[in-house]
Enzyme design. Sequence first.
Site, short mmCIF file in Angstrom:
data_model
loop_
_atom_site.label_atom_id
_atom_site.label_comp_id
_atom_site.label_asym_id
_atom_site.label_seq_id
_atom_site.Cartn_x
_atom_site.Cartn_y
_atom_site.Cartn_z
NE ARG A 85 -1.63 -1.55 3.50
CZ ARG A 85 -1.78 -2.90 4.30
NH1 ARG A 85 -2.90 -3.77 3.98
NH2 ARG A 85 -1.08 -3.19 5.17
CB ILE A 86 3.41 2.64 2.17
CG1 ILE A 86 2.29 2.46 3.57
CG2 ILE A 86 4.09 3.79 2.44
CD1 ILE A 86 3.28 2.37 4.80
CB ILE A 138 10.52 4.71 5.44
CG1 ILE A 138 9.60 5.24 5.94
CG2 ILE A 138 9.90 3.93 4.20
CD1 ILE A 138 9.29 6.67 5.26
CB SER A 139 10.43 -1.12 6.26
OG SER A 139 11.93 -1.46 6.29
NE ARG A 140 7.73 -1.72 12.65
CZ ARG A 140 7.16 -0.80 12.14
NH1 ARG A 140 7.57 0.28 11.51
NH2 ARG A 140 5.87 -0.69 12.70
CD GLU A 179 12.84 2.91 15.75
OE1 GLU A 179 11.77 3.00 16.29
OE2 GLU A 179 12.92 2.43 14.53
CG HIS A 208 9.60 4.72 14.04
ND1 HIS A 208 9.70 3.62 14.42
CD2 HIS A 208 8.50 4.55 12.96
CE1 HIS A 208 9.02 2.81 13.85
NE2 HIS A 208 8.27 3.08 13.21
N GLY A 261 7.25 8.24 10.41
CA GLY A 261 6.69 7.96 9.23
C GLY A 261 4.94 8.40 9.07
P1 NAP Z 1 1.68 -3.87 2.81
O1 NAP Z 1 0.38 -3.03 2.00
O2 NAP Z 1 1.31 -5.09 3.44
O3 NAP Z 1 2.93 -4.01 1.91
C1 NAP Z 1 4.05 -4.55 2.27
C2 NAP Z 1 4.65 -5.30 0.80
O4 NAP Z 1 5.83 -6.05 0.99
C3 NAP Z 1 3.57 -6.26 0.41
O5 NAP Z 1 3.47 -5.94 -1.42
C4 NAP Z 1 4.43 -7.50 0.40
O6 NAP Z 1 4.07 -8.46 -0.43
C5 NAP Z 1 5.68 -7.23 0.53
N1 NAP Z 1 6.34 -8.03 1.15
C6 NAP Z 1 6.25 -8.93 2.22
N2 NAP Z 1 7.16 -9.61 2.47
C7 NAP Z 1 8.14 -9.68 1.37
C8 NAP Z 1 9.68 -10.17 0.87
N3 NAP Z 1 9.81 -11.28 1.90
N4 NAP Z 1 10.06 -9.90 -0.14
C9 NAP Z 1 9.71 -9.01 -0.76
N5 NAP Z 1 8.32 -8.41 -0.56
C10 NAP Z 1 7.86 -8.63 0.48
O7 NAP Z 1 2.19 -2.88 3.86
P2 NAP Z 1 2.22 -1.32 4.10
O8 NAP Z 1 0.76 -0.88 4.82
O9 NAP Z 1 2.60 -0.79 2.70
O10 NAP Z 1 3.46 -1.12 5.15
C11 NAP Z 1 4.84 -1.64 4.94
C12 NAP Z 1 5.51 -1.56 6.25
O11 NAP Z 1 6.02 -0.15 6.32
C13 NAP Z 1 4.78 -2.01 7.30
O12 NAP Z 1 4.92 -3.21 7.73
C14 NAP Z 1 6.04 -1.08 8.47
O13 NAP Z 1 6.98 -2.03 8.90
C15 NAP Z 1 6.36 0.06 7.61
N6 NAP Z 1 5.89 1.40 8.10
C16 NAP Z 1 6.63 2.16 8.81
C17 NAP Z 1 6.25 3.39 9.09
C18 NAP Z 1 7.08 4.47 9.72
O14 NAP Z 1 6.55 5.14 10.91
N7 NAP Z 1 8.56 4.39 9.38
C19 NAP Z 1 4.93 3.70 9.10
C20 NAP Z 1 4.10 2.90 8.55
C21 NAP Z 1 4.49 1.44 7.86
P3 NAP Z 1 2.55 -9.32 -0.84
O15 NAP Z 1 1.76 -8.40 -1.55
O16 NAP Z 1 3.20 -10.68 -1.59
O17 NAP Z 1 2.17 -9.51 0.48
#
Ligand code: NAP
Length: 322
Positions: A155-156, A235-237, A266, A285, A287
């Site tokens: 999504r992001i 920006i992930s973890r 952190e 952190h 985001g």
């Molecule tokens: P999301 O919609 O679930 O997207 C994550 C993507 O990563 C999905 O497309 C997923 O693929 C892919 N993925 C999962 N495992 C993988 C792997 N082993 N290799 C390659 N790709 C992989 O999540 P989101 O809402 O975009 O958020 C993503 C992450 O951003 C969160 O989990 C969080 O850690 C981080 N985040 C950080 C902040 C911050 O403050 N810095 C804020 C928000 C989020 P599939 O489609 O196949 O499942």
Amino acid sequence: MKPTVFIDRTIPVDVEAYIAESCEIEKWDHSEPIPKDLLKDKLAKADGLLTGGRKINAELLEQAPRLKVVSSISVGYNHFDITAMKQRGIIGTNTPHVLNDTVADLALALILGTARRVAELDRYVKEGLWNPRDGEKLFGKDVHHAKLGIIGMGRIGEAVARRAKFGFEMDVIYYNRSRKPEAEEKLGVRYAELNELLASTDFIVLLAPLTPETTRLIGRKEFQLMKPSSIFVNISRGQTIDEAALIEALQQGTIAGAGLDVYEKEPVDVNHPFLKMPNVLTLPHIGSATTQTRNDMAMLAAQNLVSALTGHIPPNIVEELK
Ligand code: NAP
């Protein structure tokens, strides 16, 4: 009798009022995290927990015999021990969607900030160092029309791609564990294998969730594949990269710079090498940290919590616990 919930961080008053319509509330309203033993005491009587990111593991669940739902005010849920929660039949929820644009904005801020050296040159001006003869010393890199690689096209990731493609006319490629034909069509992005992405892009943004498979996904081998001119944004973890390998890559000029919102530990230690590197932009952190988005996340988390405790299926149960 209303169910009892424990809230481990300060939330907006209207969100609390919404929960109070259906639940008895106990809460921790201090800026520091609630001590572990006190949390265990509180959970002994709780049916639900609303948390900012507390680690939920077997040890904690043992002390929480009535607990049915843990609602996290975050989209990432790497603090959930999925096996332990499954064993206890705990419902676990997160807050997807409402933060996509806000986090994507910050990804662009890190790209632009590192490319144009915004924080470094802000200090240069404020410290009275501005010398018109410095000329080339202040040059940065173009973001527009550069090549961007997104690791984790969820999504992001898509929201970042949209900004990069249509705002900055970047050439965007992505790596993901599954192909995203819809995103390819809609956004004009191309899938690439991880190594190709690492070796061919000017900017790399890591946005995959932290899971056993993504732990230290980017390490020494991956940094060595990147171009010496490339900028890496996480920006992930913090644990999705090997931090020592990133420090080494920056010190040895393997890559040109980094923009970081997340760290292995952190808050980051004051003596951490990142804090002494002018080519690393370090954020605490933040985001999703805008007033509007954090309020929306708290309300969505509250809706997840209340619906689980009033006999409904919450809209945002995390994938592994469905
Ligand atoms: P999301 O919609 O679930 O997207 C994550 C993507 O990563 C999905 O497309 C997923 O693929 C892919 N993925 C999962 N495992 C993988 C792997 N082993 N290799 C390659 N790709 C992989 O999540 P989101 O809402 O975009 O958020 C993503 C992450 O951003 C969160 O989990 C969080 O850690 C981080 N985040 C950080 C902040 C911050 O403050 N810095 C804020 C928000 C989020 P599939 O489609 O196949 O499942």
